[in-house]
Design a protein around this motif. Sequence first.
Motif, PDB file in Angstrom:
ATOM      1  N   LYS A  14       0.826  -1.211   0.000  1.00 11.25           N
ATOM      2  CA  LYS A  14       0.000   0.000   0.000  1.00 11.25           C
ATOM      3  C   LYS A  14       0.864   1.267   0.000  1.00 11.25           C
ATOM      4  N   LEU A  15       1.920   1.260   0.811  1.00 13.68           N
ATOM      5  CA  LEU A  15       2.818   2.413   0.837  1.00 13.68           C
ATOM      6  C   LEU A  15       3.508   2.590  -0.515  1.00 13.68           C
ATOM      7  N   GLY A  16       3.855   1.479  -1.133  1.00 15.22           N
ATOM      8  CA  GLY A  16       4.463   1.533  -2.461  1.00 15.22           C
ATOM      9  C   GLY A  16       3.523   2.144  -3.481  1.00 15.22           C
ATOM     10  N   ALA A  17       2.256   1.776  -3.404  1.00 14.64           N
ATOM     11  CA  ALA A  17       1.263   2.341  -4.314  1.00 14.64           C
ATOM     12  C   ALA A  17       1.124   3.847  -4.092  1.00 14.64           C
ATOM     13  N   GLY A  18       1.187   4.256  -2.831  1.00 20.21           N
ATOM     14  CA  GLY A  18       1.123   5.684  -2.513  1.00 20.21           C
ATOM     15  C   GLY A  18       2.321   6.430  -3.058  1.00 20.21           C
ATOM     16  N   LYS A  19       3.505   5.863  -2.879  1.00 20.52           N
ATOM     17  CA  LYS A  19       4.719   6.495  -3.411  1.00 20.52           C
ATOM     18  C   LYS A  19       4.642   6.609  -4.926  1.00 20.52           C
ATOM     19  N   GLU A  20       4.156   5.542  -5.561  1.00 23.77           N
ATOM     20  CA  GLU A  20       4.045   5.559  -7.020  1.00 23.77           C
ATOM     21  C   GLU A  20       3.084   6.663  -7.468  1.00 23.77           C
ATOM     22  N   ALA A  21       1.954   6.790  -6.782  1.00 27.35           N
ATOM     23  CA  ALA A  21       0.967   7.810  -7.136  1.00 27.35           C
ATOM     24  C   ALA A  21       1.525   9.215  -6.959  1.00 27.35           C
ATOM     25  N   VAL A  22       2.234   9.443  -5.852  1.00 22.94           N
ATOM     26  CA  VAL A  22       2.836  10.760  -5.621  1.00 22.94           C
ATOM     27  C   VAL A  22       3.910  11.037  -6.674  1.00 22.94           C
ATOM     28  N   GLY A  23       4.684  10.011  -7.005  1.00 24.58           N
ATOM     29  CA  GLY A  23       5.711  10.168  -8.040  1.00 24.58           C
ATOM     30  C   GLY A  23       5.117  10.539  -9.381  1.00 24.58           C
ATOM     31  N   LYS A  24       4.002   9.900  -9.734  1.00 22.62           N
ATOM     32  CA  LYS A  24       3.330  10.229 -10.997  1.00 22.62           C
ATOM     33  C   LYS A  24       2.789  11.651 -10.968  1.00 22.62           C
ATOM     34  N   ALA A  25       2.180  12.019  -9.843  1.00 17.65           N
ATOM     35  CA  ALA A  25       1.560  13.334  -9.722  1.00 17.65           C
ATOM     36  C   ALA A  25       2.590  14.455  -9.775  1.00 17.65           C
ATOM     37  N   THR A  26       3.776  14.210  -9.223  1.00 20.91           N
ATOM     38  CA  THR A  26       4.804  15.239  -9.170  1.00 20.91           C
ATOM     39  C   THR A  26       5.841  15.067 -10.275  1.00 20.91           C
ATOM     40  N   ASP A  27       5.626  14.090 -11.142  1.00 15.31           N
ATOM     41  CA  ASP A  27       6.551  13.770 -12.230  1.00 15.31           C
ATOM     42  C   ASP A  27       7.949  13.450 -11.702  1.00 15.31           C
ATOM     43  N   ASP A  28       7.985  12.745 -10.565  1.00 14.73           N
ATOM     44  CA  ASP A  28       9.235  12.308  -9.944  1.00 14.73           C
ATOM     45  C   ASP A  28       9.431  10.827 -10.275  1.00 14.73           C
ATOM     46  N   LYS A  29      10.210  10.582 -11.317  1.00 18.22           N
ATOM     47  CA  LYS A  29      10.394   9.212 -11.803  1.00 18.22           C
ATOM     48  C   LYS A  29      11.079   8.330 -10.763  1.00 18.22           C
ATOM     49  N   ASP A  30      11.989   8.887  -9.979  1.00 19.08           N
ATOM     50  CA  ASP A  30      12.681   8.101  -8.948  1.00 19.08           C
ATOM     51  C   ASP A  30      11.704   7.618  -7.876  1.00 19.08           C
ATOM     52  N   LEU A  31      10.844   8.498  -7.409  1.00 23.81           N
ATOM     53  CA  LEU A  31       9.858   8.133  -6.393  1.00 23.81           C
ATOM     54  C   LEU A  31       8.859   7.125  -6.955  1.00 23.81           C
ATOM     55  N   GLU A  32       8.478   7.328  -8.194  1.00 29.31           N
ATOM     56  CA  GLU A  32       7.557   6.404  -8.853  1.00 29.31           C
ATOM     57  C   GLU A  32       8.181   4.997  -8.938  1.00 29.31           C
ATOM     58  N   ALA A  33       9.435   4.939  -9.326  1.00 29.33           N
ATOM     59  CA  ALA A  33      10.132   3.653  -9.432  1.00 29.33           C
ATOM     60  C   ALA A  33      10.307   3.008  -8.061  1.00 29.33           C
ATOM     61  N   GLU A  34      10.599   3.823  -7.055  1.00 26.42           N
ATOM     62  CA  GLU A  34      10.743   3.302  -5.690  1.00 26.42           C
ATOM     63  C   GLU A  34       9.422   2.699  -5.213  1.00 26.42           C
ATOM     64  N   GLY A  35       8.320   3.361  -5.534  1.00 30.28           N
ATOM     65  CA  GLY A  35       7.003   2.859  -5.163  1.00 30.28           C
ATOM     66  C   GLY A  35       6.698   1.529  -5.833  1.00 30.28           C
TER      67      GLY A  35
END
Length: 56
Positions: A14-35
């Motif tokens: 669930k936390l990974g899904a949240g990180k991925e969503a925030v990464g997509k929203a902020t266009d942060d590819k690193d955070l998205e990949a970490e999620g």
Amino acid sequence: MGLDDKLKNSAEEKLGAGKEAVGKATDDKDLEAEGKGDQMKGSLKQAGEKVKDAFK
């Protein structure tokens, strides 16, 4: 032990899904990949728990 592990693994997914969503929203590819990585780890751990349960 088993239920605790299952809850932790589910939370990791669930936390990974949240990180991925925030990464997509902020266009942060690193955070998205970490999620995505966190979700994958959680899923693999869940699969391991299911295998352990099958052999009980």
